[in-house]
Design a protein around this motif. Structure first.
Motif, PDB file in Angstrom:
ATOM      1  N   PRO A 163       0.829  -1.208   0.000  1.00 28.72           N
ATOM      2  CA  PRO A 163       0.000   0.000   0.000  1.00 28.72           C
ATOM      3  C   PRO A 163       0.862   1.256   0.000  1.00 28.72           C
ATOM      4  O   PRO A 163       1.918   1.299   0.626  1.00 28.72           O
ATOM      5  CB  PRO A 163      -0.804  -0.128   1.298  1.00 28.72           C
ATOM      6  CG  PRO A 163      -0.828  -1.590   1.586  1.00 28.72           C
ATOM      7  CD  PRO A 163       0.505  -2.109   1.119  1.00 28.72           C
ATOM      8  N   GLU A 164       0.416   2.276  -0.722  1.00 34.44           N
ATOM      9  CA  GLU A 164       1.147   3.536  -0.838  1.00 34.44           C
ATOM     10  C   GLU A 164       0.599   4.562   0.138  1.00 34.44           C
ATOM     11  O   GLU A 164      -0.543   4.468   0.607  1.00 34.44           O
ATOM     12  CB  GLU A 164       1.036   4.048  -2.285  1.00 34.44           C
ATOM     13  CG  GLU A 164       1.635   3.082  -3.297  1.00 34.44           C
ATOM     14  CD  GLU A 164       1.240   3.400  -4.731  1.00 34.44           C
ATOM     15  OE1 GLU A 164       1.941   2.947  -5.658  1.00 34.44           O
ATOM     16  OE2 GLU A 164       0.227   4.095  -4.929  1.00 34.44           O
ATOM     17  N   THR A 165       1.420   5.556   0.419  1.00 38.39           N
ATOM     18  CA  THR A 165       0.991   6.657   1.284  1.00 38.39           C
ATOM     19  C   THR A 165       0.834   7.959   0.518  1.00 38.39           C
ATOM     20  O   THR A 165       0.168   8.876   0.978  1.00 38.39           O
ATOM     21  CB  THR A 165       1.993   6.861   2.427  1.00 38.39           C
ATOM     22  OG1 THR A 165       3.301   7.093   1.869  1.00 38.39           O
ATOM     23  CG2 THR A 165       2.052   5.637   3.334  1.00 38.39           C
ATOM     24  N   PHE A 167      -0.719   9.697  -2.644  1.00 41.36           N
ATOM     25  CA  PHE A 167      -1.742   9.469  -3.648  1.00 41.36           C
ATOM     26  C   PHE A 167      -1.770  10.554  -4.718  1.00 41.36           C
ATOM     27  O   PHE A 167      -2.822  10.851  -5.287  1.00 41.36           O
ATOM     28  CB  PHE A 167      -3.106   9.295  -2.980  1.00 41.36           C
ATOM     29  CG  PHE A 167      -3.172   8.059  -2.136  1.00 41.36           C
ATOM     30  CD1 PHE A 167      -3.095   6.801  -2.704  1.00 41.36           C
ATOM     31  CD2 PHE A 167      -3.271   8.157  -0.758  1.00 41.36           C
ATOM     32  CE1 PHE A 167      -3.127   5.663  -1.924  1.00 41.36           C
ATOM     33  CE2 PHE A 167      -3.310   7.024   0.036  1.00 41.36           C
ATOM     34  CZ  PHE A 167      -3.237   5.763  -0.550  1.00 41.36           C
ATOM     35  N   SER A 179      -8.372  10.676  -4.237  1.00 41.52           N
ATOM     36  CA  SER A 179      -8.931  10.798  -2.887  1.00 41.52           C
ATOM     37  C   SER A 179     -10.131   9.872  -2.759  1.00 41.52           C
ATOM     38  O   SER A 179     -10.871   9.658  -3.726  1.00 41.52           O
ATOM     39  CB  SER A 179      -9.350  12.246  -2.591  1.00 41.52           C
ATOM     40  OG  SER A 179     -10.366  12.678  -3.479  1.00 41.52           O
ATOM     41  N   LEU A 183     -13.414   5.381   3.443  1.00 43.60           N
ATOM     42  CA  LEU A 183     -12.713   4.155   3.046  1.00 43.60           C
ATOM     43  C   LEU A 183     -12.815   3.102   4.136  1.00 43.60           C
ATOM     44  O   LEU A 183     -12.147   3.167   5.168  1.00 43.60           O
ATOM     45  CB  LEU A 183     -11.244   4.460   2.746  1.00 43.60           C
ATOM     46  CG  LEU A 183     -10.403   3.269   2.258  1.00 43.60           C
ATOM     47  CD1 LEU A 183     -11.013   2.658   1.008  1.00 43.60           C
ATOM     48  CD2 LEU A 183      -8.969   3.700   2.009  1.00 43.60           C
ATOM     49  N   THR A 253      -5.406  -5.301   0.731  1.00 48.59           N
ATOM     50  CA  THR A 253      -4.693  -4.484  -0.234  1.00 48.59           C
ATOM     51  C   THR A 253      -5.340  -4.620  -1.613  1.00 48.59           C
ATOM     52  O   THR A 253      -5.630  -5.732  -2.057  1.00 48.59           O
ATOM     53  CB  THR A 253      -3.220  -4.910  -0.312  1.00 48.59           C
ATOM     54  OG1 THR A 253      -2.630  -4.748   0.983  1.00 48.59           O
ATOM     55  CG2 THR A 253      -2.452  -4.062  -1.308  1.00 48.59           C
ATOM     56  N   LYS A 255      -5.249  -2.850  -5.788  1.00 49.45           N
ATOM     57  CA  LYS A 255      -4.611  -1.954  -6.750  1.00 49.45           C
ATOM     58  C   LYS A 255      -5.679  -1.353  -7.641  1.00 49.45           C
ATOM     59  O   LYS A 255      -6.578  -2.066  -8.118  1.00 49.45           O
ATOM     60  CB  LYS A 255      -3.556  -2.685  -7.586  1.00 49.45           C
ATOM     61  CG  LYS A 255      -2.699  -1.711  -8.415  1.00 49.45           C
ATOM     62  CD  LYS A 255      -1.389  -2.334  -8.875  1.00 49.45           C
ATOM     63  CE  LYS A 255      -0.499  -1.284  -9.545  1.00 49.45           C
ATOM     64  NZ  LYS A 255       0.828  -1.835  -9.920  1.00 49.45           N
ATOM     65  N   PHE A 271      -2.635   3.085  -8.442  1.00 50.25           N
ATOM     66  CA  PHE A 271      -2.473   3.358  -7.018  1.00 50.25           C
ATOM     67  C   PHE A 271      -2.693   2.057  -6.253  1.00 50.25           C
ATOM     68  O   PHE A 271      -3.540   1.252  -6.645  1.00 50.25           O
ATOM     69  CB  PHE A 271      -3.486   4.395  -6.522  1.00 50.25           C
ATOM     70  CG  PHE A 271      -3.331   5.772  -7.108  1.00 50.25           C
ATOM     71  CD1 PHE A 271      -2.472   6.696  -6.540  1.00 50.25           C
ATOM     72  CD2 PHE A 271      -4.062   6.140  -8.223  1.00 50.25           C
ATOM     73  CE1 PHE A 271      -2.337   7.971  -7.084  1.00 50.25           C
ATOM     74  CE2 PHE A 271      -3.936   7.410  -8.785  1.00 50.25           C
ATOM     75  CZ  PHE A 271      -3.068   8.330  -8.207  1.00 50.25           C
ATOM     76  N   ILE A 273      -3.763   0.723  -2.477  1.00 44.38           N
ATOM     77  CA  ILE A 273      -4.339   1.212  -1.220  1.00 44.38           C
ATOM     78  C   ILE A 273      -4.571   0.065  -0.243  1.00 44.38           C
ATOM     79  O   ILE A 273      -4.642  -1.107  -0.633  1.00 44.38           O
ATOM     80  CB  ILE A 273      -5.684   1.949  -1.459  1.00 44.38           C
ATOM     81  CG1 ILE A 273      -6.766   0.956  -1.938  1.00 44.38           C
ATOM     82  CG2 ILE A 273      -5.511   3.075  -2.476  1.00 44.38           C
ATOM     83  CD1 ILE A 273      -8.155   1.545  -1.913  1.00 44.38           C
ATOM     84  N   ASN A 274      -4.685   0.411   1.008  1.00 43.31           N
ATOM     85  CA  ASN A 274      -5.092  -0.524   2.048  1.00 43.31           C
ATOM     86  C   ASN A 274      -6.500  -0.182   2.494  1.00 43.31           C
ATOM     87  O   ASN A 274      -6.785   0.953   2.854  1.00 43.31           O
ATOM     88  CB  ASN A 274      -4.140  -0.473   3.247  1.00 43.31           C
ATOM     89  CG  ASN A 274      -4.570  -1.451   4.333  1.00 43.31           C
ATOM     90  OD1 ASN A 274      -4.544  -2.655   4.138  1.00 43.31           O
ATOM     91  ND2 ASN A 274      -4.978  -0.909   5.483  1.00 43.31           N
ATOM     92  N   VAL A 275      -7.398  -1.155   2.457  1.00 48.54           N
ATOM     93  CA  VAL A 275      -8.778  -0.949   2.882  1.00 48.54           C
ATOM     94  C   VAL A 275      -8.954  -1.532   4.270  1.00 48.54           C
ATOM     95  O   VAL A 275      -8.774  -2.727   4.468  1.00 48.54           O
ATOM     96  CB  VAL A 275      -9.757  -1.620   1.891  1.00 48.54           C
ATOM     97  CG1 VAL A 275     -11.191  -1.446   2.365  1.00 48.54           C
ATOM     98  CG2 VAL A 275      -9.578  -1.035   0.486  1.00 48.54           C
TER      99      VAL A 275
END
Length: 276
Positions: A163-165, A167, A179, A183, A253, A255, A271, A273-275
Motif C-alpha cells: 500500500p502507498e501513502t 496518492f 482521494s 474508506l 490491499t 490496486k 495506485f 491502497i489498504n482498505v
C-alpha cells in the motif's frame, strides 16, 4: 486453478463485480459497472449458463512475441453464445495483469463468429498472468470470466504489492491525485481523481471521452481474485475531477488503475491502497 499452457481450458468462475443501477445510461440491462450512484460490490455467479474456452494459437505463449488468443463464449451445453450487448463501445473488454499486478493492459478482442473473440497481443516477460473477460450476452446480465496462464520466457523477480501513502502521481505530463471518502470494507464510497498539468499545475478541463466516458477504473485485490470495473458517476464530465462510486468487499490491499484520455492519448494511473 490450473494454468493455461497446452490445449484448451474450460472456465466458469465466480467473480466479484461492482454493481450499479439496473439499467445504464445507454439503456443496457444488467450493467455490472458503476453508474451514477456510489453503490457497492457484490458477488456475481456465472457458472450455470456461461463459460469461456481460452486458447492460444501457439501451444505455449512466449514473452515478447505476438501471440494470438481466442476466447470462445458458450453456454453450459457447449453451444456458442453469438449475440452480445455493446458495453462502453465494445462487445468484450479484456484485462491482462501479471501475478504481482505490476503489468496491466486493457484491450478489446474483435468478435469473429460463433461466440469467438480474437486478439493478438504480447506479454512483456515470462511468468503468470491473469486474463479477465468482461462482457454482456444479449438479453442477459453482465458476465466476467477469467483464467490464469503461464507465459514462457525470463521472469523478473516478483514485486511486492505494498500500500502507498502518497496518492499524487505524475504520468505522461499529468499530475493525478486520488482521494477516497469513507474508506472502509463494505461501505459505499466515492473515488475522485483530480487531474492537472504537471508542469503548470493548471487544472485540465478538456479530458476526452474514452470508451464513451470520461474515464474507467479497474480494481483488483492483491491476489487478483476480486475484480471491480467502475464507470464514472458523470460520464460526460471533462475534468479536472472524475468521480467514481464503488465499494470494497473485504479489508486488505487493492490496486486501482484509473484510465483517462487527453489530446488523443490514453494514460493509466495506478495506485495501491489498504482498505481497513
Amino acid at each position: 486453478m490450473p494454468k493455461l499452457g497446452l490445449g484448451i481450458v474450460l472456465v466458469g468462475l465466480t467473480v466479484l463485480t461492482a454493481c450499479g443501477q439496473a439499467k445504464d445510461p445507454h439503456g443496457q440491462e444488467g450493467q455490472h459497472d458503476q453508474h451514477n450512484q456510489p453503490h457497492g460490490g457484490h458477488e456475481s455467479t456465472n457458472t450455470s449458463q456461461v463459460q469461456a474456452v481460452w486458447k492460444f494459437a501457439s501451444q505455449t505463449p512466449e514473452s515478447k512475441k505476438e501471440e494470438e488468443l481466442s476466447i470462445q463464449i458458450q453456454d453450459n451445453t457447449g453451444k456458442p453464445i453469438e449475440k452480445f450487448e455493446i458495453s462502453h463501445e465494445k462487445k468484450l473488454h479484456l484485462i491482462v495483469v501479471s501475478k504481482d499486478l505490476s503489468y496491466f493492459n486493457h484491450i478489446h478482442p474483435e468478435y469473429t463468429e460463433k461466440g469467438i473473440f480474437k486478439i493478438k497481443t504480447q506479454f512483456p516477460s515470462g511468468g503468470d498472468y491473469k486474463l479477465i473477460a468482461d462482457f454482456i450476452p444479449e438479453g442477459g446480465g453482465a458476465k466476467t470470466e477469467s483464467q490464469w496462464i503461464q507465459v514462457q520466457g525470463d521472469a523478473p523477480a516478483q514485486k511486492p504489492i505494498q500500500p502507498e501513502t502518497n496518492f499524487t502521481k505524475v504520468v505522461d505530463g499529468k499530475e493525478v491525485t486520488l482521494s477516497l471518502d469513507n474508506l472502509q470494507a463494505g461501505k459505499e464510497l466515492t473515488m475522485s481523481f483530480t487531474i492537472k498539468d504537471a508542469a503548470t499545475k493548471q487544472p485540465i478541463t478538456n479530458l476526452e471521452q474514452y470508451l464513451g466516458a470520461v474515464g474507467h477504473v479497474v480494481i483488483l485485490s492483491a491476489d487478483a481474485e476480486k475484480y471491480i470495473h467502475n464507470h464514472p458517476l458523470e460520464e460526460k464530465a471533462t475534468g479536472p475531477v472524475a468521480k467514481f462510486g464503488t465499494s470494497f468487499p473485504t479489508s486488505g490491499t487493492y490496486k486501482i488503475w484509473g484510465q483517462f484520455q487527453h489530446q488523443g492519448k490514453v494514460f493509466t494511473v495506478p495506485f495501491v491502497i489498504n482498505v481497513p
